[in-house]
Motif scaffolding. Sequence first.
Motif, PDB file in Angstrom:
ATOM      1  N   SER A 117      29.676  38.328  -1.859  1.00  0.00           N
ATOM      2  CA  SER A 117      28.676  39.121  -2.565  1.00  0.00           C
ATOM      3  C   SER A 117      28.063  38.329  -3.726  1.00  0.00           C
ATOM      4  O   SER A 117      26.853  38.429  -3.989  1.00  0.00           O
ATOM      5  CB  SER A 117      29.303  40.416  -3.081  1.00  0.00           C
ATOM      6  OG  SER A 117      28.358  41.217  -3.738  1.00  0.00           O
ATOM      7  N   LYS A 118      28.879  37.531  -4.411  1.00  0.00           N
ATOM      8  CA  LYS A 118      28.385  36.734  -5.531  1.00  0.00           C
ATOM      9  C   LYS A 118      27.397  35.674  -5.060  1.00  0.00           C
ATOM     10  O   LYS A 118      26.347  35.457  -5.694  1.00  0.00           O
ATOM     11  CB  LYS A 118      29.562  36.072  -6.255  1.00  0.00           C
ATOM     12  CG  LYS A 118      29.155  35.251  -7.463  1.00  0.00           C
ATOM     13  CD  LYS A 118      30.372  34.656  -8.156  1.00  0.00           C
ATOM     14  CE  LYS A 118      29.951  33.815  -9.359  1.00  0.00           C
ATOM     15  NZ  LYS A 118      31.129  33.221 -10.045  1.00  0.00           N
ATOM     16  N   ARG A 119      27.696  35.015  -3.953  1.00  0.00           N
ATOM     17  CA  ARG A 119      26.801  33.982  -3.432  1.00  0.00           C
ATOM     18  C   ARG A 119      25.482  34.572  -2.949  1.00  0.00           C
ATOM     19  O   ARG A 119      24.425  33.969  -3.111  1.00  0.00           O
ATOM     20  CB  ARG A 119      27.497  33.230  -2.293  1.00  0.00           C
ATOM     21  CG  ARG A 119      28.644  32.344  -2.775  1.00  0.00           C
ATOM     22  CD  ARG A 119      29.370  31.688  -1.622  1.00  0.00           C
ATOM     23  NE  ARG A 119      30.434  30.815  -2.105  1.00  0.00           N
ATOM     24  CZ  ARG A 119      31.302  30.178  -1.332  1.00  0.00           C
ATOM     25  NH1 ARG A 119      31.220  30.324  -0.006  1.00  0.00           N
ATOM     26  NH2 ARG A 119      32.239  29.428  -1.859  1.00  0.00           N
ATOM     27  N   VAL A 120      25.550  35.762  -2.382  1.00  0.00           N
ATOM     28  CA  VAL A 120      24.316  36.422  -1.952  1.00  0.00           C
ATOM     29  C   VAL A 120      23.463  36.787  -3.160  1.00  0.00           C
ATOM     30  O   VAL A 120      22.232  36.637  -3.131  1.00  0.00           O
ATOM     31  CB  VAL A 120      24.641  37.678  -1.115  1.00  0.00           C
ATOM     32  CG1 VAL A 120      23.389  38.499  -0.850  1.00  0.00           C
ATOM     33  CG2 VAL A 120      25.287  37.277   0.207  1.00  0.00           C
ATOM     34  N   ALA A 121      24.101  37.262  -4.236  1.00  0.00           N
ATOM     35  CA  ALA A 121      23.357  37.594  -5.457  1.00  0.00           C
ATOM     36  C   ALA A 121      22.668  36.356  -6.028  1.00  0.00           C
ATOM     37  O   ALA A 121      21.499  36.411  -6.448  1.00  0.00           O
ATOM     38  CB  ALA A 121      24.306  38.210  -6.487  1.00  0.00           C
ATOM     39  N   ILE A 122      23.376  35.226  -6.027  1.00  0.00           N
ATOM     40  CA  ILE A 122      22.779  33.974  -6.510  1.00  0.00           C
ATOM     41  C   ILE A 122      21.613  33.565  -5.615  1.00  0.00           C
ATOM     42  O   ILE A 122      20.564  33.114  -6.093  1.00  0.00           O
ATOM     43  CB  ILE A 122      23.847  32.863  -6.557  1.00  0.00           C
ATOM     44  CG1 ILE A 122      24.916  33.191  -7.608  1.00  0.00           C
ATOM     45  CG2 ILE A 122      23.205  31.509  -6.867  1.00  0.00           C
ATOM     46  CD1 ILE A 122      26.086  32.223  -7.623  1.00  0.00           C
ATOM     47  N   ALA A 123      21.790  33.724  -4.305  1.00  0.00           N
ATOM     48  CA  ALA A 123      20.726  33.377  -3.361  1.00  0.00           C
ATOM     49  C   ALA A 123      19.489  34.246  -3.574  1.00  0.00           C
ATOM     50  O   ALA A 123      18.358  33.755  -3.498  1.00  0.00           O
ATOM     51  CB  ALA A 123      21.235  33.520  -1.925  1.00  0.00           C
ATOM     52  N   LEU A 124      19.696  35.530  -3.883  1.00  0.00           N
ATOM     53  CA  LEU A 124      18.561  36.430  -4.100  1.00  0.00           C
ATOM     54  C   LEU A 124      17.817  36.093  -5.391  1.00  0.00           C
ATOM     55  O   LEU A 124      16.581  36.164  -5.440  1.00  0.00           O
ATOM     56  CB  LEU A 124      19.039  37.883  -4.136  1.00  0.00           C
ATOM     57  CG  LEU A 124      19.469  38.472  -2.780  1.00  0.00           C
ATOM     58  CD1 LEU A 124      20.016  39.873  -2.957  1.00  0.00           C
ATOM     59  CD2 LEU A 124      18.292  38.467  -1.816  1.00  0.00           C
ATOM     60  N   VAL A 125      18.561  35.728  -6.424  1.00  0.00           N
ATOM     61  CA  VAL A 125      17.911  35.292  -7.662  1.00  0.00           C
ATOM     62  C   VAL A 125      17.081  34.038  -7.401  1.00  0.00           C
ATOM     63  O   VAL A 125      15.927  33.923  -7.858  1.00  0.00           O
ATOM     64  CB  VAL A 125      18.952  35.034  -8.764  1.00  0.00           C
ATOM     65  CG1 VAL A 125      18.292  34.398  -9.987  1.00  0.00           C
ATOM     66  CG2 VAL A 125      19.637  36.336  -9.169  1.00  0.00           C
ATOM     67  N   SER A 126      17.647  33.112  -6.640  1.00  0.00           N
ATOM     68  CA  SER A 126      16.910  31.892  -6.284  1.00  0.00           C
ATOM     69  C   SER A 126      15.683  32.220  -5.442  1.00  0.00           C
ATOM     70  O   SER A 126      14.628  31.583  -5.581  1.00  0.00           O
ATOM     71  CB  SER A 126      17.830  30.935  -5.509  1.00  0.00           C
ATOM     72  OG  SER A 126      18.978  30.602  -6.275  1.00  0.00           O
ATOM     73  N   LEU A 127      15.822  33.221  -4.583  1.00  0.00           N
ATOM     74  CA  LEU A 127      14.705  33.634  -3.732  1.00  0.00           C
ATOM     75  C   LEU A 127      13.523  34.126  -4.567  1.00  0.00           C
ATOM     76  O   LEU A 127      12.385  33.711  -4.343  1.00  0.00           O
ATOM     77  CB  LEU A 127      15.182  34.743  -2.785  1.00  0.00           C
ATOM     78  CG  LEU A 127      14.206  35.363  -1.780  1.00  0.00           C
ATOM     79  CD1 LEU A 127      14.988  35.877  -0.571  1.00  0.00           C
ATOM     80  CD2 LEU A 127      13.431  36.548  -2.383  1.00  0.00           C
ATOM     81  N   TRP A 128      13.798  34.979  -5.541  1.00  0.00           N
ATOM     82  CA  TRP A 128      12.711  35.514  -6.371  1.00  0.00           C
ATOM     83  C   TRP A 128      12.114  34.426  -7.268  1.00  0.00           C
ATOM     84  O   TRP A 128      10.903  34.402  -7.497  1.00  0.00           O
ATOM     85  CB  TRP A 128      13.219  36.688  -7.204  1.00  0.00           C
ATOM     86  CG  TRP A 128      13.298  37.956  -6.400  1.00  0.00           C
ATOM     87  CD1 TRP A 128      14.368  38.426  -5.692  1.00  0.00           C
ATOM     88  CD2 TRP A 128      12.246  38.902  -6.198  1.00  0.00           C
ATOM     89  NE1 TRP A 128      14.059  39.603  -5.072  1.00  0.00           N
ATOM     90  CE2 TRP A 128      12.765  39.932  -5.368  1.00  0.00           C
ATOM     91  CE3 TRP A 128      10.929  38.996  -6.642  1.00  0.00           C
ATOM     92  CZ2 TRP A 128      11.994  41.030  -4.977  1.00  0.00           C
ATOM     93  CZ3 TRP A 128      10.166  40.086  -6.250  1.00  0.00           C
ATOM     94  CH2 TRP A 128      10.689  41.080  -5.432  1.00  0.00           C
ATOM     95  N   LEU A 129      12.953  33.517  -7.767  1.00  0.00           N
ATOM     96  CA  LEU A 129      12.428  32.405  -8.565  1.00  0.00           C
ATOM     97  C   LEU A 129      11.552  31.493  -7.708  1.00  0.00           C
ATOM     98  O   LEU A 129      10.505  31.005  -8.165  1.00  0.00           O
ATOM     99  CB  LEU A 129      13.584  31.608  -9.172  1.00  0.00           C
ATOM    100  CG  LEU A 129      14.394  32.324 -10.273  1.00  0.00           C
ATOM    101  CD1 LEU A 129      15.553  31.446 -10.723  1.00  0.00           C
ATOM    102  CD2 LEU A 129      13.494  32.670 -11.453  1.00  0.00           C
ATOM    103  N   THR A 130      11.975  31.276  -6.466  1.00  0.00           N
ATOM    104  CA  THR A 130      11.174  30.471  -5.550  1.00  0.00           C
ATOM    105  C   THR A 130       9.827  31.138  -5.267  1.00  0.00           C
ATOM    106  O   THR A 130       8.792  30.462  -5.169  1.00  0.00           O
ATOM    107  CB  THR A 130      11.930  30.264  -4.226  1.00  0.00           C
ATOM    108  OG1 THR A 130      13.183  29.618  -4.487  1.00  0.00           O
ATOM    109  CG2 THR A 130      11.112  29.411  -3.258  1.00  0.00           C
TER     110      THR A 130
END
Length: 283
Positions: A117-130
């Motif tokens: 769940s933590k890695r997915v949250a980090i991936a989603l933050v990166s997604l929105w920044l991208t």
Amino acid sequence: MIFSLAATLGNLVIIRAPCKTSSISATLKKLFLSLAVSDFAVGLFAQLMFGIIVAVMLKMAANGNFNFDFLCPRILTVCYFAIYLLTCASFLTIVFIAVDRVLAVFLHLRYQELVTSKRVAIALVSLWLTSVVAASSTFISLPDQNNMVVVSFEFFGLLVTSVGYVGIYKVVRYHRNQIASQSPLQNNHTTRILRETKTTINALLVYIVFLACFLPNLCCIFLLRADSLRLSFLVANHVSGFLVLLNSSLNPIIYCWRYREIREIVKDLIKHLFITKLRVQQP
């Protein structure tokens, strides 16, 4: 206007549904929530702004007036920045969901260990920044190369999603044939075959609709590179842009309502809203 309302209300209802389900993993819930939030914003802002701008420009073009100087460049830049930001976030979330499903199919038991769940949250933050960086590059840093930025993103996303769902289909078909070849065929084996078949159909449906919404826009960009002043190409490009935004209206049905538990929650929520409205209207 109708599709904007459908995307707004549909995703607003869907935002609440995944949180109450027990059959969906926590990682997939986060992806669905991100998709619903981005699609809700697309319906609330992007579809309305795109529709108004395109309607005004097409009406002027039909009358032979191609002078769009009355449209403030700064307002157009802000509008298109918001449209690209939200559609890019929705697009990348769909790609992430495809990658998540591929990992779930191929990793099996290691999936829960690696996809936390933590890695997915980090991936989603990166997604929105991208998405912010991509939208900024399209209209601020590289305004003359905005089509190339869009082409790069769409081509990469469509390629990853296509490879992912084709891989899912092959794995599911292999397991289904393997189960079907076992003898004698027991009831639990039949149930597994039906479940695998349903998963395959869902994956193909997701892929086909996703491809139908985004591939025309990619083709229209290449057409405009060849002749950017041809009216038929301009009209086709605006229609393809509408299809991209339409995907946000279809996502609640495709990604969430295919899950029976979410569908029941949505039905109960709608019934509750109607009952509450009737009680308020009663004297």
